[in-house]
Design a protein around this motif. Structure first.
Motif, short mmCIF file in Angstrom:
data_model
loop_
_atom_site.label_atom_id
_atom_site.label_comp_id
_atom_site.label_asym_id
_atom_site.label_seq_id
_atom_site.Cartn_x
_atom_site.Cartn_y
_atom_site.Cartn_z
N ALA A 1 8.13 5.02 -11.98
CA ALA A 1 7.15 6.08 -12.22
C ALA A 1 5.72 5.55 -12.28
CB ALA A 1 7.49 6.81 -13.53
N ASP A 2 5.57 4.27 -12.59
CA ASP A 2 4.24 3.67 -12.67
C ASP A 2 3.91 3.00 -11.34
OD1 ASP A 2 1.87 2.50 -14.18
OD2 ASP A 2 2.89 0.67 -13.53
N GLY A 3 2.68 3.20 -10.85
CA GLY A 3 2.31 2.67 -9.54
C GLY A 3 2.46 1.17 -9.45
N ARG A 4 1.85 0.43 -10.35
CA ARG A 4 1.96 -1.03 -10.31
C ARG A 4 3.36 -1.48 -10.69
NH1 ARG A 4 -3.09 -3.10 -13.66
NH2 ARG A 4 -1.93 -5.06 -13.51
N GLY A 5 4.01 -0.72 -11.59
CA GLY A 5 5.38 -1.06 -11.92
C GLY A 5 6.30 -0.89 -10.72
N ARG A 6 6.01 0.11 -9.90
CA ARG A 6 6.82 0.33 -8.70
C ARG A 6 6.68 -0.82 -7.71
NH1 ARG A 6 5.04 4.87 -7.87
NH2 ARG A 6 3.79 4.73 -5.99
N ARG A 7 5.48 -1.38 -7.63
CA ARG A 7 5.27 -2.53 -6.74
C ARG A 7 6.12 -3.72 -7.18
NH1 ARG A 7 -1.34 -2.24 -6.82
NH2 ARG A 7 -1.54 -0.15 -5.92
N MET B 1 -0.98 -1.81 11.99
CA MET B 1 -0.30 -2.75 11.09
C MET B 1 0.97 -2.08 10.57
SD MET B 1 -1.75 -4.57 7.65
CE MET B 1 -2.17 -3.01 6.88
N ASP B 2 2.10 -2.73 10.77
CA ASP B 2 3.38 -2.21 10.30
C ASP B 2 3.75 -2.95 9.03
OD1 ASP B 2 6.16 -1.71 9.89
OD2 ASP B 2 6.29 -1.03 11.97
N ASP B 3 3.64 -2.26 7.89
CA ASP B 3 3.88 -2.91 6.61
C ASP B 3 5.34 -3.28 6.42
OD1 ASP B 3 1.22 -2.84 5.56
OD2 ASP B 3 1.44 -0.68 5.37
N VAL B 4 6.25 -2.52 7.01
CA VAL B 4 7.66 -2.86 6.89
C VAL B 4 7.93 -4.18 7.61
CG1 VAL B 4 10.02 -2.20 7.49
CG2 VAL B 4 8.42 -0.48 6.63
N LEU B 5 7.40 -4.32 8.81
CA LEU B 5 7.63 -5.56 9.56
C LEU B 5 6.97 -6.76 8.87
CD1 LEU B 5 7.28 -4.45 13.30
CD2 LEU B 5 9.34 -4.69 11.89
N CYS B 6 5.77 -6.56 8.32
CA CYS B 6 5.11 -7.67 7.62
C CYS B 6 5.90 -8.06 6.38
CB CYS B 6 3.68 -7.27 7.26
SG CYS B 6 2.54 -7.25 8.67
N GLY B 7 6.46 -7.08 5.69
CA GLY B 7 7.30 -7.40 4.55
C GLY B 7 8.56 -8.12 4.97
N LEU B 8 9.19 -7.64 6.04
CA LEU B 8 10.39 -8.31 6.54
C LEU B 8 10.10 -9.74 6.96
CD1 LEU B 8 12.03 -5.46 8.66
CD2 LEU B 8 12.88 -6.41 6.51
N ALA B 9 8.93 -9.97 7.51
CA ALA B 9 8.57 -11.33 7.94
C ALA B 9 8.56 -12.30 6.77
CB ALA B 9 7.20 -11.31 8.61
N ALA B 10 8.34 -11.79 5.57
CA ALA B 10 8.34 -12.64 4.39
C ALA B 10 9.67 -12.65 3.66
CB ALA B 10 7.24 -12.18 3.43
N ASN B 11 10.64 -11.89 4.14
CA ASN B 11 11.92 -11.76 3.45
C ASN B 11 12.75 -13.02 3.66
OD1 ASN B 11 14.61 -11.00 2.63
ND2 ASN B 11 14.01 -8.86 2.85
N ASP C 1 9.48 3.98 2.64
CA ASP C 1 8.66 5.12 3.07
C ASP C 1 7.59 5.46 2.03
OD1 ASP C 1 10.07 5.55 5.47
OD2 ASP C 1 11.65 6.61 4.37
N ASP C 2 7.36 4.58 1.08
CA ASP C 2 6.42 4.87 0.00
C ASP C 2 5.00 4.99 0.54
OD1 ASP C 2 6.64 4.69 -3.20
OD2 ASP C 2 4.66 3.97 -2.56
N ASP C 3 4.16 5.76 -0.17
CA ASP C 3 2.77 5.94 0.25
C ASP C 3 1.93 4.69 -0.02
OD1 ASP C 3 3.28 8.54 1.05
OD2 ASP C 3 2.72 9.41 -0.90
N ASP C 4 2.39 3.82 -0.92
CA ASP C 4 1.65 2.60 -1.27
C ASP C 4 2.13 1.46 -0.37
OD1 ASP C 4 0.63 0.27 -2.42
OD2 ASP C 4 0.90 0.97 -4.47
N TRP C 5 1.24 0.92 0.43
CA TRP C 5 1.64 -0.12 1.37
C TRP C 5 2.12 -1.39 0.66
CZ3 TRP C 5 -0.79 -4.91 1.84
CH2 TRP C 5 -2.04 -5.05 1.20
N LEU C 6 1.61 -1.64 -0.55
CA LEU C 6 2.07 -2.80 -1.29
C LEU C 6 3.53 -2.63 -1.72
CD1 LEU C 6 -1.08 -3.51 -3.48
CD2 LEU C 6 -0.22 -4.92 -1.60
N VAL C 7 3.91 -1.40 -2.06
CA VAL C 7 5.30 -1.12 -2.40
C VAL C 7 6.18 -1.33 -1.18
CG1 VAL C 7 6.92 0.67 -3.12
CG2 VAL C 7 4.70 0.46 -4.26
N VAL C 8 5.71 -0.85 -0.04
CA VAL C 8 6.49 -0.97 1.20
C VAL C 8 6.72 -2.45 1.53
CG1 VAL C 8 6.47 -0.53 3.69
CG2 VAL C 8 5.67 1.23 2.08
#
Length: 503
Positions: A453-459, A1-11, A477-484
């Motif tokens: 600095a906050d995980g959910r805030g970063r999302r 699963m490529d999170d960048v591509l899935c995010g782009l698909a919704a852009n 390149d973030d470690d959190d896929w939701l952020v990506v």
């Protein structure tokens, strides 16, 4: 699963040519994300459907593929999606009624406008779950016929169907005029008597914990009673027989009925189980006299449900708000208060009432400003999100009550960019403030950078179009896929970055 591509698909800013390139490489996850795009052209929708059969069903359900696009042999799930929407021809139903996949026949049984010959075949389907699904949506004549089905699962579906004739429902509840059922889900699998253990070790067993049958199908019959009691078409005279039934779930269903007689109400208001009285307190058919009687109930859940009754008198609501722990959810009675009542509520001696009134977002400016100066922090916390408050008022709330109100101030739609920047710099940092500011439409780049600095805030910040492009690209390149995904879906992502990631 490529999170960048899935995010782009919704852009929403992704150019059509890049959408075409994503369609050409779409796997299951990417196809699902692309299906949700509202700007897909008809050729793109067809191309995506050809790439992924699951996408074909979703696109058909949303009306972006029509019957002319669908071959039911190639795309049976897409054909079913159109039949569920009342589209598609009768020949599709005649084809799918013979589908070896029981899930497809079950879905077909719920479709409207099926040809009579298809309905007849579904009514004798070898899988009882298909017949039960048909019974759940059947018109009155078919429901009355299926009430005689020998399996309790079908009879339970008939009991839940609001189009079932009242006489048929009475027959199912009393057992008069209908032969006993021959099977239930327990005895068709196990030798009776049998009680299913709650820790059954068999991985293929689908019986629910405690399911039992001693030849009378007692668990299934109990479920059928529940369905019938929850069905408004069941005559109240028949339902009344359950007022003193030993089963609490059945009395719960009865207490929720809007057609309770005064005698039934008196019996249920004295029920020894607080849950039944609480269900009664939420019954929208209660009158003022009944509400006042229940307001004296000592159980907190009864009083809490009563506080949310749309017809609770305001003089009763005040004491309930003080004692029932109803939180800050706006009760329907306060939401419907007249202008005169609003003025009275704003001056209530009960802080909890003023707090609940402050949850309204349509208050007159005079009432809003009165509550914004309230000495009680609970009231300020509720009013802090109200539109129209000035920066001076919002800052005064933070100065007076600090951490107790600051997050709600940060979520105020009229909070200024300068105020948001100051709130982000609060020492010590408050995570909920960072999350509110990160999603705020007036947040500035400096404020958003402070939220990373906050995980959910970063999302949330990753999806905010005001985040600087360089920071936005770095989040891919973030470690959190939701952020990506949020960063990739951000319409402010530079086109060059989008193009670099799309194959």
């Amino acid at each position: 699963m490529d999170d960048v591509l899935c995010g782009l698909a919704a852009n929403p800013a992704l150019p059509p040519e890049l959408v075409d390139r994503l369609i050409a490489v779409a796997d299951d996850d990417l196809a699902r994300a692309l299906t949700d795009r509202v700007d897909l052209s008809h050729p793109q929708a067809l191309a995506l459907a050809l790439r992924h059969e699951g996408a074909a069903a979703g696109l058909a359900r949303e009306g972006r593929l029509t019957a002319a696009d669908i071959d039911p042999v190639v795309w049976p799930d897409a054909a079913l999606a159109l039949l569920e929407n009342g589209a598609g021809g009768p020949e599709w139903a005649r084809l799918l009624v013979g589908d070896p996949d029981v899930l497809r026949r079950e879905r077909l049984a719920a479709c409207p406008g099926l040809p009579p010959d298809v309905v007849d075949r579904l009514a004798v389907d070898p899988e009882v779950r298909v017949v039960a699904e048909l019974a759940l949506w059947a018109p009155p004549d078919l429901a009355a016929r299926l009430a005689f089905h020998p399996h309790t699962e079908v009879r339970g579906a008939v009991a839940a169907n609001e189009r079932t004739p009242p006489g048929t429902l009475a027959m199912l509840v009393t057992g008069e005029g209908v032969p006993p059922a021959r099977w239930c889900q327990v005895c068709e699998r196990e030798a009776t008597p049998f009680v299913h253990h709650s820790n059954c070790p068999r991985p293929t067993c689908h019986l629910w914990p405690g399911a039992a049958c001693d030849g009378t199908h007692q668990t299934a019959v109990h479920g059928m009673y529940e369905q019938a009691l929850g069905n408004p078409a069941t005559p109240v005279g028949v339902a009344a027989g359950f007022a003193r039934h030993p089963s609490m779930p059945l009395r719960l269903r009865l207490a929720a009925r809007p057609d309770l007689t005064p005698g039934l109400w008196r019996q249920l208001s004295a029920d020894p189980t607080p849950g039944v009285r609480a269900e009664l307190a939420g019954n929208p058919a209660l009158d003022e006299t009944q509400i006042r009687v229940l307001a004296a109930d000592r159980d907190p859940e009864v009083r809490r449900r009563l506080a949310f009754h749309p017809r609770v008198p305001l003089d009763v609501l005040g004491p309930l708000a003080d004692t029932a722990r109803i939180g800050s959810t706006l009760p329907p009675r306060i939401a419907a208060a007249t202008p005169t009542e609003v003025d009275e509520l704003a001056r209530s001696p009960h802080p909890a009432v003023r707090m609940l009134l402050a949850e309204r977002r349509d208050l007159p400016a005079t009432v809003r400003d009165l509550l914004a100066a309230d000495p009680d922090a609970k009231v300020l916390k509720s009013i802090a999100g109200h539109p129209g408050l000035s920066e001076r008022q919002l800052r005064a709330m933070v100065d007076r009550h600090g951490a107790r109100v600051i997050a709600r101030v940060a979520g105020n739609p009229d909070a200024s960019p300068a105020l948001l920047e100051d709130l982000v710099r609060h020492d010590p940092p408050i995570q909920r403030v960072l999350r509110e500011v990160a999603a705020h439409g007036a947040a500035t780049p400096p404020a958003l950078l402070g939220c990373l600095a906050d995980g959910r805030g970063r999302r949330a910040a990753a999806g905010n179009p005001a985040l600087p492009p360089r920071s936005l690209a770095g989040l891919l390149d973030d470690d959190d896929w939701l952020v990506v995904r949020a960063a990739a879906a951000n319409p402010s992502l530079p086109l060059a970055v989008m193009t670099r990631f799309v194959p």
